[in-house]
Scaffold this motif. Structure first.
Motif, PDB file in Angstrom:
ATOM      1  N   GLY A 149       0.670  -1.191  -0.071  1.00 32.69           N
ATOM      2  CA  GLY A 149       0.117   0.160   0.018  1.00 32.69           C
ATOM      3  C   GLY A 149       0.987   1.281   0.004  1.00 32.69           C
ATOM      4  N   GLY A 150       2.038   1.074   0.114  1.00 35.14           N
ATOM      5  CA  GLY A 150       3.087   2.298   0.158  1.00 35.14           C
ATOM      6  C   GLY A 150       4.039   2.408  -1.123  1.00 35.14           C
ATOM      7  N   ALA A 151       5.045   2.969  -0.931  1.00 36.27           N
ATOM      8  CA  ALA A 151       6.013   2.936  -2.054  1.00 36.27           C
ATOM      9  C   ALA A 151       7.523   3.110  -1.531  1.00 36.27           C
ATOM     10  CB  ALA A 151       5.996   4.232  -2.895  1.00 36.27           C
ATOM     11  N   PHE A 164       4.226   2.058   4.158  1.00 36.03           N
ATOM     12  CA  PHE A 164       3.870   0.648   4.271  1.00 36.03           C
ATOM     13  C   PHE A 164       2.724   0.204   5.231  1.00 36.03           C
ATOM     14  CE2 PHE A 164       8.377  -1.061   2.601  1.00 36.03           C
ATOM     15  CZ  PHE A 164       8.250   0.037   1.595  1.00 36.03           C
ATOM     16  N   LYS A 165       1.805   0.084   4.823  1.00 37.60           N
ATOM     17  CA  LYS A 165       0.517  -0.590   5.705  1.00 37.60           C
ATOM     18  C   LYS A 165       0.830  -1.729   6.480  1.00 37.60           C
ATOM     19  CE  LYS A 165      -1.938   3.130   4.401  1.00 37.60           C
ATOM     20  NZ  LYS A 165      -0.936   3.561   3.285  1.00 37.60           N
ATOM     21  N   MET A 205      -3.133  -7.592  13.110  1.00 37.10           N
ATOM     22  CA  MET A 205      -2.965  -6.746  12.034  1.00 37.10           C
ATOM     23  C   MET A 205      -4.151  -6.267  11.340  1.00 37.10           C
ATOM     24  SD  MET A 205       0.150  -5.383  12.782  1.00 37.10           S
ATOM     25  CE  MET A 205       1.707  -5.632  13.447  1.00 37.10           C
ATOM     26  N   ARG A 206      -5.039  -7.122  11.097  1.00 30.68           N
ATOM     27  CA  ARG A 206      -6.100  -6.890  10.014  1.00 30.68           C
ATOM     28  C   ARG A 206      -6.935  -5.598  10.423  1.00 30.68           C
ATOM     29  NH1 ARG A 206      -8.030 -13.103   8.978  1.00 30.68           N
ATOM     30  NH2 ARG A 206      -6.028 -13.506   7.968  1.00 30.68           N
ATOM     31  N   GLY A 242      -1.809   1.132  11.521  1.00 30.31           N
ATOM     32  CA  GLY A 242      -0.306   1.648  11.679  1.00 30.31           C
ATOM     33  C   GLY A 242       0.419   1.396  10.200  1.00 30.31           C
ATOM     34  N   GLU A 243       1.540   2.134  10.394  1.00 28.82           N
ATOM     35  CA  GLU A 243       2.370   2.370   9.132  1.00 28.82           C
ATOM     36  C   GLU A 243       3.926   1.938   9.461  1.00 28.82           C
ATOM     37  OE1 GLU A 243      -0.108   5.109   6.077  1.00 28.82           O
ATOM     38  OE2 GLU A 243       1.764   5.804   6.903  1.00 28.82           O
TER      39      GLU A 243
END
Length: 682
Positions: free
Chosen positions: A450-452, A477-478, A489-490, A494-495
């Motif tokens: 979900g991030g880069a 980053f999820k 975690m579901r 947090g990231e």
């Protein structure tokens, strides 16, 4: 009849008789008488021996296809048998070219304007021995002798115009010391001509089926090319069109050189100027890097590959011969690959450019390109120095000697990365630039959880050892996507955010990191840690530590913060803490990237009235490959001392605040912010 008319009539009659006698003499002349003088003259002009050992004959006959009065003019047809052209003196004897028979005809009218026009030459049983020494001397370059005054003779005012060349069964031997090439090529007539279009379906389509001639000959080649065993066969047309560019020469070939296979079908046009190629080409092999010794193009190490595309070449471009591999499709390992590439043989270095895409890219196929190849993968590709069993950081050396052979400007997009559940990569894009030994990946971008992950990487291969710089930035980053198999975690918001800035010297990833200088910062907020998580990640040492610290229960992490300094390959934490609901855990020590050894201590401090059963710090020692964990014999210091000690980490805490990502409304929502602000004010 007047006297003037009688004189004119007598002159015409005398001229006619003289012409008739001349024609009779020419028609009945034994041309073999001039062979000694002809052989001597040609040998002197070429600077090497020439001889016609067989019959020499001239036949006069009318030319088919001529109209009007020109149809009445006979053309001379020359036939010579058993011709030999020798080698230069340094070759120490032998023939450069030999022919059983040569037959050609000459157009008489162009002789008036000093042009030798030969519509067609037919060569019988040609034999050639092509040689080049390591110092560059070759037997196909003619060094014409100087004139009587010691100066080179002026070019002749005559011009030579040859239309097509026909040939029959022949043989060519190649011995090139410069490229370590030794080939024996045999050409034989086919029993029946094959239409050019008949072979195209075997290649899955190909060049436009314009008026190419039929295949008339088959050929076979055996030997070695650039030191690699070579075995090839194919077909070729029977006429070499030197003047008519509209009569392409058809080519078909299947060649194996070492582990590389090439199959092609198409045409060569404008043969006199080596003008253009239009081929359908299939290429396959164990690794793209193995093409370098064959074609001189620098390509990365890869798994087995295969491609199929159209190769267009313009060999007479002013800036250098230009090759275009268009609309090709293929596979590298289990990944698909598509795109267009252009190769220009310019000076001072050739250049490769283009755009590549992959709809589905397997991470295992990408691994060799980013230095994460496995030992088994390297052995499968025949890598000379496979990854040592006890090492984690890749030791395979960069082949920097190839980086200065050519330049490159290539973009690559992997639209979807196929991976295991432990690797949450989504996509990939990069822009690779290679210029005079300097390699840049700017940017190298992965979509992750979900991030880069954005990276700028620079490697300077002009130095020995090479120097490298890398800047990496991980954002958003999820955790629920990064760890999809962790139930707790579901629902996490947090990231993970991180950044690194490193530089080093060395000819491998391991060497670069072993000499690295720089820093690495990382924040994780609102997460969960448990033995189950460690087992999913495959971290046996982490599993042990978590069990010692928190038991078997899942424990919420408010914040995990790390600010690591790297000096000459030694990584030491300026700040490394885990803030959980039960305790604040502090990590100290070092990780040596040069010898891949760990020396870390883990110090937990209880919160409030909760009491830890642990009375001594934990340690992590050993190698990256086989770390060992245990309990130190030194007792824990009094509670609260850890937080006091962290008060000295004002600068690291302030630097880490920059990694706290704002929420959509612009407010800081990270659970790390309060901890870092508290530490920064101490």
């Amino acid at each position: 009849m007047t006297r003037s008319l009688r004189i004119l009539a007598g002159s015409v009659l005398a001229l006619a008789v003289l012409l008739a006698v001349l024609l009779v003499l020419v028609a009945t002349f034994d041309w073999n008488r001039i062979k000694p003088a002809l052989n001597e003259r040609v040998s002197a002009e070429l600077g090497r021996s020439f001889a016609i050992d067989g019959e020499l004959e001239v036949i006069w006959q009318r030319e088919d296809g001529e109209g009007g009065w020109r149809a009445l003019v006979p053309w001379p047809h020359f036939v010579a048998e058993k011709l030999r052209l020798g080698n230069p003196e340094w070759a120490k004897g032998g023939d450069f070219v030999s022919l059983e028979r040569v037959e050609f005809r000459v157009a008489p009218l162009p002789l008036l304007w000093r042009q030798l026009s030969i519509p067609r030459i037919d060569l019988g049983a040609p034999r050639a021995s092509v040689r080049r020494l390591a110092d560059g001397r070759n037997n196909w370059t003619f060094e014409l002798p100087a004139g009587p005054d010691g100066e080179e003779e002026k070019p002749s005012g005559w011009t030579l115009d040859i239309g097509t060349i026909g040939f029959d069964k022949g043989r060519v031997q190649v011995d090139d010391a410069q490229t370590r090439t030794r080939l024996d090529i045999v050409v034989d007539p086919l029993g029946k001509p094959i239409a050019f279009s008949e072979l195209l379906p075997d290649m899955g389509g190909g060049p436009a089926t314009f008026a190419a001639q039929d295949y008339s000959f088959g050929w076979q080649a055996k030997g070695s090319y650039r030191g690699h065993p070579l075995d090839g066969s194919g077909k070729v047309g029977g006429l070499l069109a030197l003047q008519n560019a509209d009569l392409p020469l058809p080519l078909q070939a299947e060649v194996r050189a070492g582990d590389t296979r090439v199959a092609l079908v198409g045409t060569l046009t404008d043969l006199r100027a080596l003008g253009a190629l239009d081929l359908r080409m299939q290429l396959s092999g164990k690794s793209l890097a193995q093409l370098y010794p064959l074609i001189g193009v620098t390509l990365p190490e890869t798994p087995a590959y295969s491609t199929d595309g159209r190769l267009l070449a313009n060999l007479r471009e002013p800036g250098g011969a230009k090759f275009l591999y268009q609309d090709f499709n293929g596979r590298i390992g289990g990944s698909d690959i598509h795109g267009d590439l252009t190769y220009v043989a310019r000076q001072p270095r050739p250049k490769l450019s283009g755009a590549l895409t992959s709809e589905q890219l397997r991470f295992v196929d990408l691994a060799p390109l980013i230095g994460a190849d496995s030992r088994s993968g390297q052995q499968a590709r025949g890598v000379a120095t496979p990854q040592p069993a006890g090492k984690v950081l890749p030791v395979e050396a960069f082949r920097t000697e190839r980086w200065r052979v050519m330049d490159a400007d290539v973009t690559f997009t992997g639209k979807r990365i196929q991976h295991s559940e432990k690797l949450p990569f989504r996509d990939l894009s990069t822009h690779l630039v290679l210029n005079d030994g300097q390699l840049r990946l700017e940017p190298l971008r992965f979509g992750v959880a979900g991030g880069a992950l954005d990276a700028d990487i620079r490697l300077d291969g002009r130095r020995a050892p090479l120097t490298g710089k890398a800047r990496l930035q991980a954002r958003h980053f999820k955790l629920k996507e990064l760890l999809p198999n962790v139930q707790a975690m579901r629902s996490s918001l947090g990231e993970l955010n991180a950044q690194a800035d490193l530089s080093g010297t060395g000819n491998s990833v391991a060497a670069l990191l072993g000499t690295a200088n720089g820093e690495l910062r990382m924040l994780v907020n609102d997460g969960t840690i448990s033995r189950n998580l460690m087992e999913i990640a495959g971290l046996n040492v982490g599993n042990y530590l978590v069990g010692r610290l928190f038991g078997d229960e899942e424990v919420k992490i408010n914040c995990a913060a790390a600010d690591l300094g790297v000096k000459d390959g030694l990584m030491t934490p300026r700040l490394f803490v885990f803030d959980t609901e039960n305790a604040l855990v502090r990590v100290e020590g070092s990780a040596n990237l040069r010898n891949e050894r760990l020396d870390l201590s883990v110090n937990p401090e209880s919160k409030g009235m909760r009491v830890f059963s642990l009375r001594s710090p934990l340690y992590v020692r050993g190698t990256f490959k086989e770390p060992q964990a245990g309990v130190q014999t030194v007792p824990l210091v009094v509670r609260g001392a850890g937080m006091v000690a962290l008060g000295v980490a004002v600068a690291p805490a302030a630097a880490l605040l920059a990694l706290v990502a704002p929420a959509a409304g612009g407010e800081v929502s990270s659970t790390c912010a309060p901890l870092l602000q508290q530490m920064g004010t101490r």
